[in-house]
Design a protein around this motif. Structure first.
Motif, PDB file in Angstrom:
ATOM      1  N   LYS A  61      32.518  38.852  33.199  1.00 50.36           N
ATOM      2  CA  LYS A  61      32.343  37.420  32.925  1.00 50.36           C
ATOM      3  C   LYS A  61      33.460  36.566  33.523  1.00 50.36           C
ATOM      4  O   LYS A  61      33.245  35.419  33.857  1.00 50.36           O
ATOM      5  CB  LYS A  61      32.279  37.171  31.414  1.00 50.36           C
ATOM      6  CG  LYS A  61      31.161  37.884  30.717  1.00 50.36           C
ATOM      7  CD  LYS A  61      29.859  37.204  30.953  1.00 50.36           C
ATOM      8  CE  LYS A  61      28.761  37.867  30.128  1.00 50.36           C
ATOM      9  NZ  LYS A  61      27.454  37.430  30.496  1.00 50.36           N
ATOM     10  N   ASP A  62      34.658  37.122  33.601  1.00 49.73           N
ATOM     11  CA  ASP A  62      35.816  36.367  34.084  1.00 49.73           C
ATOM     12  C   ASP A  62      36.536  37.128  35.186  1.00 49.73           C
ATOM     13  O   ASP A  62      37.586  37.726  34.950  1.00 49.73           O
ATOM     14  CB  ASP A  62      36.791  36.089  32.929  1.00 49.73           C
ATOM     15  CG  ASP A  62      36.207  35.190  31.875  1.00 49.73           C
ATOM     16  OD1 ASP A  62      35.633  34.156  32.254  1.00 49.73           O
ATOM     17  OD2 ASP A  62      36.317  35.518  30.675  1.00 49.73           O
ATOM     18  N   PRO A  63      35.976  37.113  36.393  1.00 47.33           N
ATOM     19  CA  PRO A  63      36.661  37.822  37.483  1.00 47.33           C
ATOM     20  C   PRO A  63      38.001  37.171  37.809  1.00 47.33           C
ATOM     21  O   PRO A  63      38.203  35.977  37.543  1.00 47.33           O
ATOM     22  CB  PRO A  63      35.689  37.695  38.657  1.00 47.33           C
ATOM     23  CG  PRO A  63      34.855  36.513  38.340  1.00 47.33           C
ATOM     24  CD  PRO A  63      34.784  36.427  36.848  1.00 47.33           C
ATOM     25  N   ARG A  64      38.870  37.947  38.351  1.00 48.90           N
ATOM     26  CA  ARG A  64      40.191  37.429  38.746  1.00 48.90           C
ATOM     27  C   ARG A  64      40.042  36.395  39.849  1.00 48.90           C
ATOM     28  O   ARG A  64      39.138  36.478  40.687  1.00 48.90           O
ATOM     29  CB  ARG A  64      41.071  38.560  39.249  1.00 48.90           C
ATOM     30  CG  ARG A  64      41.425  39.551  38.190  1.00 48.90           C
ATOM     31  CD  ARG A  64      42.287  40.638  38.755  1.00 48.90           C
ATOM     32  NE  ARG A  64      42.634  41.561  37.675  1.00 48.90           N
ATOM     33  CZ  ARG A  64      43.387  42.608  37.841  1.00 48.90           C
ATOM     34  NH1 ARG A  64      43.866  42.897  39.038  1.00 48.90           N
ATOM     35  NH2 ARG A  64      43.662  43.390  36.822  1.00 48.90           N
ATOM     36  N   ALA A  65      40.952  35.452  39.848  1.00 53.02           N
ATOM     37  CA  ALA A  65      40.964  34.432  40.901  1.00 53.02           C
ATOM     38  C   ALA A  65      41.129  35.099  42.259  1.00 53.02           C
ATOM     39  O   ALA A  65      40.520  34.662  43.242  1.00 53.02           O
ATOM     40  CB  ALA A  65      42.080  33.420  40.648  1.00 53.02           C
ATOM     41  N   SER A  66      41.906  36.170  42.324  1.00 54.00           N
ATOM     42  CA  SER A  66      42.112  36.849  43.605  1.00 54.00           C
ATOM     43  C   SER A  66      40.811  37.452  44.118  1.00 54.00           C
ATOM     44  O   SER A  66      40.566  37.469  45.325  1.00 54.00           O
ATOM     45  CB  SER A  66      43.193  37.927  43.486  1.00 54.00           C
ATOM     46  OG  SER A  66      42.829  38.903  42.527  1.00 54.00           O
ATOM     47  N   THR A  67      39.957  37.917  43.210  1.00 57.65           N
ATOM     48  CA  THR A  67      38.657  38.462  43.621  1.00 57.65           C
ATOM     49  C   THR A  67      37.768  37.346  44.155  1.00 57.65           C
ATOM     50  O   THR A  67      37.154  37.488  45.216  1.00 57.65           O
ATOM     51  CB  THR A  67      37.974  39.176  42.439  1.00 57.65           C
ATOM     52  OG1 THR A  67      38.830  40.242  41.990  1.00 57.65           O
ATOM     53  CG2 THR A  67      36.619  39.733  42.843  1.00 57.65           C
ATOM     54  N   LEU A  68      37.706  36.235  43.435  1.00 56.28           N
ATOM     55  CA  LEU A  68      36.903  35.104  43.907  1.00 56.28           C
ATOM     56  C   LEU A  68      37.456  34.546  45.214  1.00 56.28           C
ATOM     57  O   LEU A  68      36.699  34.097  46.077  1.00 56.28           O
ATOM     58  CB  LEU A  68      36.832  34.014  42.841  1.00 56.28           C
ATOM     59  CG  LEU A  68      36.058  34.382  41.581  1.00 56.28           C
ATOM     60  CD1 LEU A  68      36.086  33.232  40.584  1.00 56.28           C
ATOM     61  CD2 LEU A  68      34.618  34.775  41.899  1.00 56.28           C
ATOM     62  N   HIS A  69      38.770  34.604  45.384  1.00 57.30           N
ATOM     63  CA  HIS A  69      39.389  34.156  46.631  1.00 57.30           C
ATOM     64  C   HIS A  69      38.920  35.026  47.797  1.00 57.30           C
ATOM     65  O   HIS A  69      38.569  34.516  48.865  1.00 57.30           O
ATOM     66  CB  HIS A  69      40.903  34.193  46.492  1.00 57.30           C
ATOM     67  CG  HIS A  69      41.635  33.571  47.628  1.00 57.30           C
ATOM     68  ND1 HIS A  69      42.990  33.676  47.771  1.00 57.30           N
ATOM     69  CD2 HIS A  69      41.222  32.840  48.692  1.00 57.30           C
ATOM     70  CE1 HIS A  69      43.376  33.046  48.866  1.00 57.30           C
ATOM     71  NE2 HIS A  69      42.326  32.539  49.451  1.00 57.30           N
TER      72      HIS A  69
END
Length: 89
Positions: free
Chosen positions: A45-53
């Motif tokens: 539900k809350d992927p890391r910002a680094s993953t979304l980056h």
């Protein structure tokens, strides 16, 4: 709609526009396919910002560009009346 569903829809939309399968996106992003599968299937539900980056870069976008779209910009978080866990110093 839940917050996590909004960025999942964004990923699916961009994949469709660019002709990417999820496994191709994972490869381009340099992340495990299982990680991306878990995000897209709603298990994470809350992927890391680094993953979304990394996902954004795979779409040749900055993270800001990836996150800048109407559904997300218009999202309002539910009010949390229980603020007892937060302490202002």
């Amino acid at each position: 709609m839940e917050y996590s569903e909004i960025y999942v829809r964004r990923i699916r939309q961009l994949c469709k526009e660019r002709g990417f399968a999820i496994n191709k996106l994972a490869t381009r992003a340099g992340i495990n396919q299982s990680t991306l599968d878990n995000i897209v299937r709603g298990l994470t539900k809350d992927p890391r910002a680094s993953t979304l980056h990394k996902v954004a870069l795979a779409f040749n976008m900055t993270l800001a560009e990836f996150l800048d779209f109407p559904e997300l910009n218009d999202y309002s978080f539910p009010d949390n009346d229980d603020q007892s866990n937060f302490e202002v110093k």
